[in-house]
Design a protein around this motif. Structure first.
Motif, mmCIF file in Angstrom:
data_model
loop_
_atom_site.group_PDB
_atom_site.id
_atom_site.type_symbol
_atom_site.label_atom_id
_atom_site.label_comp_id
_atom_site.label_asym_id
_atom_site.label_seq_id
_atom_site.Cartn_x
_atom_site.Cartn_y
_atom_site.Cartn_z
ATOM 1 N N ALA A 112 -8.562 -33.826 14.331
ATOM 2 C CA ALA A 112 -7.737 -33.033 13.425
ATOM 3 C C ALA A 112 -7.379 -31.687 14.049
ATOM 4 C CB ALA A 112 -8.468 -32.829 12.095
ATOM 5 N N PHE A 113 -8.344 -31.049 14.669
ATOM 6 C CA PHE A 113 -8.111 -29.768 15.337
ATOM 7 C C PHE A 113 -7.039 -29.906 16.413
ATOM 8 C CE2 PHE A 113 -9.615 -27.286 19.158
ATOM 9 C CZ PHE A 113 -8.994 -26.100 18.805
ATOM 10 N N ALA A 114 -7.160 -30.907 17.282
ATOM 11 C CA ALA A 114 -6.179 -31.091 18.354
ATOM 12 C C ALA A 114 -4.807 -31.410 17.789
ATOM 13 C CB ALA A 114 -6.648 -32.212 19.297
ATOM 14 N N SER A 115 -4.751 -32.197 16.734
ATOM 15 C CA SER A 115 -3.465 -32.574 16.166
ATOM 16 C C SER A 115 -2.753 -31.371 15.545
ATOM 17 C CB SER A 115 -3.670 -33.666 15.111
ATOM 18 O OG SER A 115 -2.436 -34.138 14.622
ATOM 19 N N VAL A 116 -3.496 -30.507 14.874
ATOM 20 C CA VAL A 116 -2.894 -29.295 14.313
ATOM 21 C C VAL A 116 -2.393 -28.395 15.437
ATOM 22 C CG1 VAL A 116 -3.316 -27.199 12.961
ATOM 23 C CG2 VAL A 116 -4.259 -29.397 12.194
ATOM 24 N N CYS A 117 -3.169 -28.290 16.510
ATOM 25 C CA CYS A 117 -2.734 -27.495 17.657
ATOM 26 C C CYS A 117 -1.395 -27.993 18.178
ATOM 27 C CB CYS A 117 -3.766 -27.574 18.779
ATOM 28 S SG CYS A 117 -5.340 -26.783 18.427
ATOM 29 N N GLU A 118 -1.242 -29.290 18.286
ATOM 30 C CA GLU A 118 -0.055 -29.886 18.905
ATOM 31 C C GLU A 118 1.115 -30.003 17.935
ATOM 32 O OE1 GLU A 118 -3.005 -32.478 21.827
ATOM 33 O OE2 GLU A 118 -1.929 -33.469 20.201
ATOM 34 N N SER A 119 0.821 -30.047 16.627
ATOM 35 C CA SER A 119 1.896 -30.207 15.637
ATOM 36 C C SER A 119 2.392 -28.877 15.085
ATOM 37 C CB SER A 119 1.401 -31.080 14.465
ATOM 38 O OG SER A 119 0.999 -32.360 14.924
ATOM 39 N N GLY A 120 1.532 -27.882 15.075
ATOM 40 C CA GLY A 120 1.952 -26.564 14.623
ATOM 41 C C GLY A 120 1.650 -26.274 13.184
ATOM 42 N N ASN A 121 1.413 -27.311 12.355
ATOM 43 C CA ASN A 121 1.019 -27.075 10.962
ATOM 44 C C ASN A 121 0.277 -28.292 10.420
ATOM 45 O OD1 ASN A 121 2.901 -28.994 9.738
ATOM 46 N ND2 ASN A 121 4.497 -27.492 10.228
ATOM 47 N N LEU A 122 -0.337 -28.133 9.247
ATOM 48 C CA LEU A 122 -1.167 -29.182 8.664
ATOM 49 C C LEU A 122 -0.355 -30.392 8.234
ATOM 50 C CD1 LEU A 122 -3.604 -26.989 6.523
ATOM 51 C CD2 LEU A 122 -4.105 -28.173 8.660
ATOM 52 N N ARG A 149 2.548 -31.739 9.431
ATOM 53 C CA ARG A 149 2.916 -32.649 10.526
ATOM 54 C C ARG A 149 1.682 -33.312 11.137
ATOM 55 N NH1 ARG A 149 6.994 -28.622 11.547
ATOM 56 N NH2 ARG A 149 5.639 -27.560 13.060
ATOM 57 N N ALA A 150 0.578 -32.564 11.223
ATOM 58 C CA ALA A 150 -0.653 -33.140 11.760
ATOM 59 C C ALA A 150 -1.155 -34.275 10.874
ATOM 60 C CB ALA A 150 -1.716 -32.057 11.899
ATOM 61 N N ALA A 151 -1.080 -34.076 9.553
ATOM 62 C CA ALA A 151 -1.537 -35.111 8.626
ATOM 63 C C ALA A 151 -0.701 -36.376 8.765
ATOM 64 C CB ALA A 151 -1.474 -34.578 7.194
ATOM 65 N N LYS A 152 0.626 -36.195 8.896
ATOM 66 C CA LYS A 152 1.514 -37.354 9.063
ATOM 67 C C LYS A 152 1.202 -38.085 10.365
ATOM 68 C CE LYS A 152 6.392 -38.627 9.025
ATOM 69 N NZ LYS A 152 7.792 -38.107 8.908
ATOM 70 N N ARG A 153 0.928 -37.332 11.410
ATOM 71 C CA ARG A 153 0.621 -37.922 12.712
ATOM 72 C C ARG A 153 -0.669 -38.733 12.667
ATOM 73 N NH1 ARG A 153 -0.119 -34.127 18.090
ATOM 74 N NH2 ARG A 153 -0.835 -35.769 19.540
ATOM 75 N N LEU A 154 -1.654 -38.242 11.909
ATOM 76 C CA LEU A 154 -2.953 -38.905 11.851
ATOM 77 C C LEU A 154 -3.031 -39.960 10.756
ATOM 78 C CD1 LEU A 154 -5.281 -35.797 12.306
ATOM 79 C CD2 LEU A 154 -4.757 -37.554 14.006
ATOM 80 N N GLY A 155 -2.039 -39.996 9.896
ATOM 81 C CA GLY A 155 -2.066 -40.954 8.788
ATOM 82 C C GLY A 155 -3.035 -40.542 7.697
ATOM 83 N N LYS A 156 -3.247 -39.241 7.551
ATOM 84 C CA LYS A 156 -4.148 -38.722 6.520
ATOM 85 C C LYS A 156 -3.360 -37.771 5.612
ATOM 86 C CE LYS A 156 -8.093 -38.608 9.785
ATOM 87 N NZ LYS A 156 -8.636 -39.907 9.453
ATOM 88 N N ASP A 157 -3.966 -37.398 4.480
ATOM 89 C CA ASP A 157 -3.272 -36.418 3.629
ATOM 90 C C ASP A 157 -3.577 -35.010 4.141
ATOM 91 O OD1 ASP A 157 -5.607 -35.211 2.035
ATOM 92 O OD2 ASP A 157 -5.851 -37.352 1.627
#
Length: 293
Positions: free
Chosen positions: A13-23, A25-33
């Motif tokens: 989750a930490f890495a995805s937020v870093c790469e997406s810029g916000n929660l 887009r990171a949630a969509k990328r990971l398939g989580k809310d």
């Protein structure tokens, strides 16, 4: 080893937020809310005891500590991905190794063609030359998958399934002049001289077909058999694919047998209960054997 306090989900989750810029887009990328991703990052910060993001900026900006940790998080996730790929492919790799037993009479051109064909399919073929009795024990115990041997004039019993592959042509070979003034060579002459046999354990049913002389020498290593045959130490009943007539001073003989009894069926053996993958492989073996014979 110190207990790991952070979960893979937190680091992901930490890495995805870093790469997406916000929660979001990171949630969509990971398939989580979004809430779940936010909590994973917050719990990671609480466990660490320091902030990873400056939440006053849009998009979220890493703190100095967060920047240093992100590089390690990315390396960690790459290792985790490698682990997952290896774990997923191990069962497939196990299924893609086949152990095949065979004896000295099995055509090597067939074995080479089979090995090449399976290599192209990503299947590792272990080739093990041994007597049939030993191969049957390995097949029964599950240590081998298939055997390729001459058919015996007896039922194989419930221990094994079998399927015909094709025929094996045999001929009589001896040193030039070993049987002088005999064309064709009579059976009585064969019976009166030493027969060289490339088997250390000849089943009774096979001995009745292959053993003509009462005087035999067992030499189950091909170079030594070749040397003995070339030296005139006996004659041999061998598969024609050995091309023994090309050995030094060795000739193929015409005998009173003619072609009767000089062709023997070859079969594939396997333990009952084979899966569909092995049965398809047996069909492929049949086709390759016929193409190479």
């Amino acid at each position: 080893m110190e207990k790991i306090r952070f979960s893979l989900a937190q680091i992901e989750a930490f890495a995805s937020v870093c790469e997406s810029g916000n929660l979001t887009r990171a949630a969509k990328r990971l398939g989580k809310d979004r809430t779940t991703v936010g909590e994973l990052v917050e719990y990671l910060e609480l466990d660490l005891g320091y902030a990873l993001f400056d939440r006053h900026t849009r998009p979220l900006r890493l703190t100095d500590a967060g920047q240093r940790l992100y590089r390690q998080a990315r390396l960690f996730l790459q290792e985790a991905e490698t682990f997952c790929q290896l774990a997923e492919h191990i069962p497939q790799q196990v299924r893609q190794r086949v152990v095949l037993c065979y004896d000295a009479f099995t055509p090597r051109s067939f074995l080479s063609a089979l090995s090449a064909a399976l290599y192209q399919q990503g299947i590792a073929l272990d080739l093990r030359m041994m007597e049939r009795t030993e191969a049957e024990e390995l097949l029964a115990g599950g240590a081998a998958h298939l055997g390729v041997y001459q058919a015996l004039n007896r039922s194989i019993s419930d221990r094994f399934k079998w399927r015909a592959l094709g025929a094996l042509e045999m001929a009589v070979y001896a040193r030039e002049g070993f049987f002088p003034d005999a064309d064709p060579t009579p059976l009585i002459a064969l019976a009166a001289h030493t027969q060289l046999i490339p088997f250390s354990d000849l089943p009774d049913a096979m001995a009745k077909r292959l053993q003509i002389s009462d005087r035999i020498r067992v030499i189950n290593e091909l170079p030594l058999l070749q040397a003995s045959l070339s030296a005139g130490q006996g004659w041999a009943f061998l598969p024609t694919h050995f091309q023994a007539q090309q050995w030094p001073a060795v000739s193929r003989l015409d005998t009173e047998l003619g072609q009767s009894g000089l062709t023997h069926p070859m079969v594939a053996l396997w333990k009952p209960g084979a899966d569909d993958e092995l049965l398809r492989l047996i069909e492929q073996i049949q086709w390759i054997y016929r193409e190479e014979s």
